[in-house]
Design a protein around this motif. Sequence first.
Motif, mmCIF file in Angstrom:
data_model
loop_
_atom_site.group_PDB
_atom_site.id
_atom_site.type_symbol
_atom_site.label_atom_id
_atom_site.label_comp_id
_atom_site.label_asym_id
_atom_site.label_seq_id
_atom_site.Cartn_x
_atom_site.Cartn_y
_atom_site.Cartn_z
ATOM 1 N N GLU A 109 0.825 -1.201 0.000
ATOM 2 C CA GLU A 109 0.000 0.000 0.000
ATOM 3 C C GLU A 109 0.864 1.258 0.000
ATOM 4 N N LEU A 110 1.909 1.281 0.810
ATOM 5 C CA LEU A 110 2.792 2.451 0.837
ATOM 6 C C LEU A 110 3.481 2.649 -0.511
ATOM 7 N N ALA A 111 3.897 1.568 -1.153
ATOM 8 C CA ALA A 111 4.529 1.678 -2.473
ATOM 9 C C ALA A 111 3.541 2.247 -3.487
ATOM 10 N N TYR A 112 2.304 1.781 -3.440
ATOM 11 C CA TYR A 112 1.269 2.292 -4.348
ATOM 12 C C TYR A 112 1.054 3.789 -4.124
ATOM 13 N N LEU A 113 0.916 4.185 -2.869
ATOM 14 C CA LEU A 113 0.662 5.594 -2.562
ATOM 15 C C LEU A 113 1.847 6.468 -2.971
ATOM 16 N N LYS A 114 3.056 5.977 -2.779
ATOM 17 C CA LYS A 114 4.247 6.731 -3.169
ATOM 18 C C LYS A 114 4.332 6.860 -4.692
ATOM 19 N N GLU A 115 4.048 5.771 -5.410
ATOM 20 C CA GLU A 115 4.119 5.775 -6.876
ATOM 21 C C GLU A 115 3.172 6.797 -7.494
ATOM 22 N N ARG A 116 2.065 7.058 -6.827
ATOM 23 C CA ARG A 116 1.101 8.032 -7.341
ATOM 24 C C ARG A 116 1.772 9.380 -7.583
ATOM 25 N N GLY A 117 2.666 9.771 -6.684
ATOM 26 C CA GLY A 117 3.382 11.023 -6.841
ATOM 27 C C GLY A 117 2.665 12.241 -6.288
ATOM 28 N N ASP A 118 1.422 12.094 -5.865
ATOM 29 C CA ASP A 118 0.686 13.248 -5.349
ATOM 30 C C ASP A 118 0.288 13.089 -3.882
ATOM 31 N N ILE A 119 0.778 12.042 -3.247
ATOM 32 C CA ILE A 119 0.555 11.824 -1.817
ATOM 33 C C ILE A 119 1.929 11.717 -1.176
ATOM 34 N N ASP A 120 2.173 12.527 -0.136
ATOM 35 C CA ASP A 120 3.482 12.475 0.507
ATOM 36 C C ASP A 120 3.415 12.210 2.002
ATOM 37 N N THR A 121 2.211 12.123 2.555
ATOM 38 C CA THR A 121 2.039 11.863 3.980
ATOM 39 C C THR A 121 0.959 10.801 4.158
ATOM 40 N N VAL A 122 1.266 9.791 4.952
ATOM 41 C CA VAL A 122 0.306 8.719 5.219
ATOM 42 C C VAL A 122 0.109 8.634 6.728
ATOM 43 N N GLN A 123 -1.147 8.591 7.135
ATOM 44 C CA GLN A 123 -1.500 8.570 8.551
ATOM 45 C C GLN A 123 -2.258 7.297 8.877
ATOM 46 N N LEU A 124 -2.253 6.946 10.159
ATOM 47 C CA LEU A 124 -3.085 5.848 10.640
ATOM 48 C C LEU A 124 -3.349 6.060 12.118
ATOM 49 N N ALA A 125 -4.322 5.343 12.616
ATOM 50 C CA ALA A 125 -4.622 5.326 14.046
ATOM 51 C C ALA A 125 -4.693 3.866 14.467
ATOM 52 N N VAL A 126 -4.112 3.559 15.610
ATOM 53 C CA VAL A 126 -4.082 2.181 16.104
ATOM 54 C C VAL A 126 -4.386 2.198 17.598
ATOM 55 N N VAL A 127 -5.235 1.261 18.035
ATOM 56 C CA VAL A 127 -5.558 1.204 19.461
ATOM 57 C C VAL A 127 -4.294 0.841 20.237
ATOM 58 N N THR A 128 -4.127 1.480 21.376
ATOM 59 C CA THR A 128 -2.914 1.279 22.167
ATOM 60 C C THR A 128 -2.865 -0.106 22.812
ATOM 61 N N THR A 129 -3.962 -0.838 22.777
ATOM 62 C CA THR A 129 -3.983 -2.198 23.308
ATOM 63 C C THR A 129 -3.455 -3.209 22.293
ATOM 64 N N ASN A 130 -2.928 -2.727 21.157
ATOM 65 C CA ASN A 130 -2.370 -3.600 20.131
ATOM 66 C C ASN A 130 -0.884 -3.286 19.922
ATOM 67 N N PRO A 131 -0.035 -3.665 20.893
ATOM 68 C CA PRO A 131 1.387 -3.324 20.781
ATOM 69 C C PRO A 131 2.084 -4.001 19.605
ATOM 70 N N THR A 132 1.594 -5.158 19.162
ATOM 71 C CA THR A 132 2.200 -5.832 18.011
ATOM 72 C C THR A 132 2.065 -4.972 16.765
ATOM 73 N N ALA A 133 0.889 -4.402 16.549
ATOM 74 C CA ALA A 133 0.677 -3.533 15.389
ATOM 75 C C ALA A 133 1.522 -2.267 15.510
ATOM 76 N N ILE A 134 1.573 -1.699 16.687
ATOM 77 C CA ILE A 134 2.358 -0.478 16.889
ATOM 78 C C ILE A 134 3.832 -0.739 16.564
ATOM 79 N N ARG A 135 4.369 -1.874 17.028
ATOM 80 C CA ARG A 135 5.771 -2.219 16.736
ATOM 81 C C ARG A 135 5.990 -2.368 15.233
ATOM 82 N N LEU A 136 5.053 -3.010 14.536
ATOM 83 C CA LEU A 136 5.179 -3.176 13.087
ATOM 84 C C LEU A 136 5.215 -1.815 12.411
ATOM 85 N N TYR A 137 4.291 -0.936 12.761
ATOM 86 C CA TYR A 137 4.229 0.380 12.121
ATOM 87 C C TYR A 137 5.506 1.175 12.390
#
Length: 168
Positions: A109-137
Amino acid sequence: MEVRFLGPDDADELIKIRLEGLQTDPDAFGSTYEEEIQMPGEEWLRRLSQGEAGDSGYFGAFVEGQLAGIIGFFRHKGLKSKHKASIVSMYVREAYRGTGVAQALMQAELAYLKERGDIDTVQLAVVTTNPTAIRLYEKLGFIPYGLEKRALKNGDQYFDESHMYILL
Protein backbone atom coordinates in the motif's frame (compact mmCIF):
# COMPACT_ATOMS: atom_id res chain seq x y z
CA MET A 1 2.03 -14.84 -1.12
CA GLU A 2 0.40 -12.50 -3.62
CA VAL A 3 -0.56 -8.95 -2.62
CA ARG A 4 -2.78 -7.07 -5.02
CA PHE A 5 -5.35 -4.31 -5.34
CA LEU A 6 -8.85 -5.66 -4.74
CA GLY A 7 -11.54 -5.04 -7.33
CA PRO A 8 -15.31 -5.55 -7.60
CA ASP A 9 -14.81 -9.27 -8.29
CA ASP A 10 -13.34 -9.58 -4.78
CA ALA A 11 -16.42 -8.13 -3.02
CA ASP A 12 -17.64 -11.38 -1.47
CA GLU A 13 -14.22 -12.21 -0.03
CA LEU A 14 -13.71 -8.65 1.22
CA ILE A 15 -17.08 -8.69 2.98
CA LYS A 16 -16.29 -12.04 4.65
CA ILE A 17 -12.88 -11.02 5.95
CA ARG A 18 -14.01 -7.55 7.03
CA LEU A 19 -16.92 -8.96 9.03
CA GLU A 20 -14.62 -11.61 10.49
CA GLY A 21 -12.22 -8.90 11.65
CA LEU A 22 -15.01 -6.93 13.27
CA GLN A 23 -16.05 -10.05 15.20
CA THR A 24 -12.55 -11.30 16.05
CA ASP A 25 -11.07 -7.93 17.08
CA PRO A 26 -14.04 -5.63 17.74
CA ASP A 27 -12.02 -3.19 19.84
CA ALA A 28 -9.57 -2.45 17.02
CA PHE A 29 -11.97 -0.82 14.59
CA GLY A 30 -14.10 2.32 14.56
CA SER A 31 -16.96 0.43 12.94
CA THR A 32 -18.92 -2.51 14.31
CA TYR A 33 -20.06 -5.86 12.98
CA GLU A 34 -23.67 -4.82 13.59
CA GLU A 35 -23.22 -1.72 11.41
CA GLU A 36 -21.40 -3.37 8.55
CA ILE A 37 -23.47 -6.57 8.33
CA GLN A 38 -26.34 -4.29 7.29
CA MET A 39 -24.34 -2.51 4.59
CA PRO A 40 -25.85 -3.16 1.16
CA GLY A 41 -23.78 -4.97 -1.45
CA GLU A 42 -23.82 -1.87 -3.62
CA GLU A 43 -21.86 0.03 -0.96
CA TRP A 44 -19.17 -2.64 -0.91
CA LEU A 45 -18.96 -2.54 -4.70
CA ARG A 46 -18.73 1.26 -4.58
CA ARG A 47 -15.84 1.03 -2.13
CA LEU A 48 -14.01 -1.40 -4.40
CA SER A 49 -14.77 0.56 -7.56
CA GLN A 50 -13.31 3.79 -6.16
CA GLY A 51 -9.87 2.26 -6.44
CA GLU A 52 -10.09 2.84 -10.17
CA ALA A 53 -9.91 6.60 -9.49
CA GLY A 54 -7.08 6.01 -7.02
CA ASP A 55 -8.57 7.94 -4.10
CA SER A 56 -9.46 4.90 -1.99
CA GLY A 57 -9.31 1.17 -2.09
CA TYR A 58 -8.18 -2.08 -0.53
CA PHE A 59 -5.24 -4.38 -0.97
CA GLY A 60 -5.51 -8.07 -0.20
CA ALA A 61 -2.85 -10.65 0.61
CA PHE A 62 -3.52 -14.12 -0.76
CA VAL A 63 -1.78 -17.22 0.54
CA GLU A 64 -2.39 -20.35 -1.52
CA GLY A 65 -5.40 -18.64 -3.06
CA GLN A 66 -6.98 -17.71 0.29
CA LEU A 67 -7.49 -14.08 1.32
CA ALA A 68 -5.25 -13.87 4.41
CA GLY A 69 -5.45 -10.15 5.15
CA ILE A 70 -6.64 -6.74 3.96
CA ILE A 71 -5.64 -3.12 4.26
CA GLY A 72 -7.54 -0.07 3.03
CA PHE A 73 -6.79 3.59 2.40
CA PHE A 74 -8.50 6.80 1.47
CA ARG A 75 -7.09 10.06 0.20
CA HIS A 76 -8.08 13.25 1.97
CA LYS A 77 -10.25 15.47 -0.22
CA GLY A 78 -9.63 19.11 0.69
CA LEU A 79 -7.35 21.27 -1.44
CA LYS A 80 -4.98 21.76 1.50
CA SER A 81 -5.05 18.14 2.66
CA LYS A 82 -5.18 16.06 -0.54
CA HIS A 83 -1.46 15.36 -0.19
CA LYS A 84 -2.39 12.99 2.69
CA ALA A 85 -3.87 9.50 2.80
CA SER A 86 -5.13 7.50 5.76
CA ILE A 87 -4.70 3.78 6.23
CA VAL A 88 -7.79 1.95 7.49
CA SER A 89 -9.20 -1.53 8.05
CA MET A 90 -5.92 -3.44 8.50
CA TYR A 91 -6.78 -7.01 9.42
CA VAL A 92 -4.91 -10.31 9.15
CA ARG A 93 -6.63 -13.61 9.84
CA GLU A 94 -5.36 -15.27 13.00
CA ALA A 95 -3.84 -18.24 11.12
CA TYR A 96 -1.58 -15.86 9.18
CA ARG A 97 -0.45 -13.55 11.96
CA GLY A 98 3.30 -13.48 12.46
CA THR A 99 3.95 -14.73 8.92
CA GLY A 100 4.74 -11.39 7.27
CA VAL A 101 1.28 -10.81 5.78
CA ALA A 102 0.71 -7.51 7.62
CA GLN A 103 4.12 -6.18 6.62
CA ALA A 104 3.60 -7.20 2.98
CA LEU A 105 0.19 -5.50 2.91
CA MET A 106 1.56 -2.28 4.39
CA GLN A 107 4.57 -2.24 2.07
CA ALA A 108 2.38 -2.77 -1.01
CA GLU A 109 0.00 0.00 0.00
CA LEU A 110 2.79 2.45 0.84
CA ALA A 111 4.53 1.68 -2.47
CA TYR A 112 1.27 2.29 -4.35
CA LEU A 113 0.66 5.59 -2.56
CA LYS A 114 4.25 6.73 -3.17
CA GLU A 115 4.12 5.78 -6.88
CA ARG A 116 1.10 8.03 -7.34
CA GLY A 117 3.38 11.02 -6.84
CA ASP A 118 0.69 13.25 -5.35
CA ILE A 119 0.55 11.82 -1.82
CA ASP A 120 3.48 12.48 0.51
CA THR A 121 2.04 11.86 3.98
CA VAL A 122 0.31 8.72 5.22
CA GLN A 123 -1.50 8.57 8.55
CA LEU A 124 -3.08 5.85 10.64
CA ALA A 125 -4.62 5.33 14.05
CA VAL A 126 -4.08 2.18 16.10
CA VAL A 127 -5.56 1.20 19.46
CA THR A 128 -2.91 1.28 22.17
CA THR A 129 -3.98 -2.20 23.31
CA ASN A 130 -2.37 -3.60 20.13
CA PRO A 131 1.39 -3.32 20.78
CA THR A 132 2.20 -5.83 18.01
CA ALA A 133 0.68 -3.53 15.39
CA ILE A 134 2.36 -0.48 16.89
CA ARG A 135 5.77 -2.22 16.74
CA LEU A 136 5.18 -3.18 13.09
CA TYR A 137 4.23 0.38 12.12
CA GLU A 138 7.26 1.80 13.93
CA LYS A 139 9.50 -0.79 12.21
CA LEU A 140 8.16 0.43 8.86
CA GLY A 141 8.99 4.03 9.74
CA PHE A 142 5.74 5.40 11.18
CA ILE A 143 6.18 8.04 13.88
CA PRO A 144 3.64 8.68 16.65
CA TYR A 145 2.33 12.25 16.70
CA GLY A 146 -0.54 12.10 19.13
CA LEU A 147 -2.56 10.08 21.59
CA GLU A 148 -6.32 10.30 21.51
CA LYS A 149 -7.77 9.31 24.84
CA ARG A 150 -11.11 7.50 24.68
CA ALA A 151 -11.04 7.47 20.87
CA LEU A 152 -13.32 4.43 20.69
CA LYS A 153 -15.95 3.06 23.02
CA ASN A 154 -17.21 -0.50 22.97
CA GLY A 155 -19.93 -1.08 25.54
CA ASP A 156 -18.64 0.49 28.74
CA GLN A 157 -14.96 0.22 27.79
CA TYR A 158 -12.92 3.02 26.20
CA PHE A 159 -9.89 2.56 23.96
CA ASP A 160 -7.12 5.07 23.33
CA GLU A 161 -5.60 5.44 19.88
CA SER A 162 -2.05 6.31 18.90
CA HIS A 163 -1.98 8.51 15.79
CA MET A 164 1.02 7.86 13.56
CA TYR A 165 2.38 9.14 10.24
CA ILE A 166 5.07 8.48 7.69
CA LEU A 167 6.46 10.82 5.05
CA LEU A 168 6.87 9.21 1.63
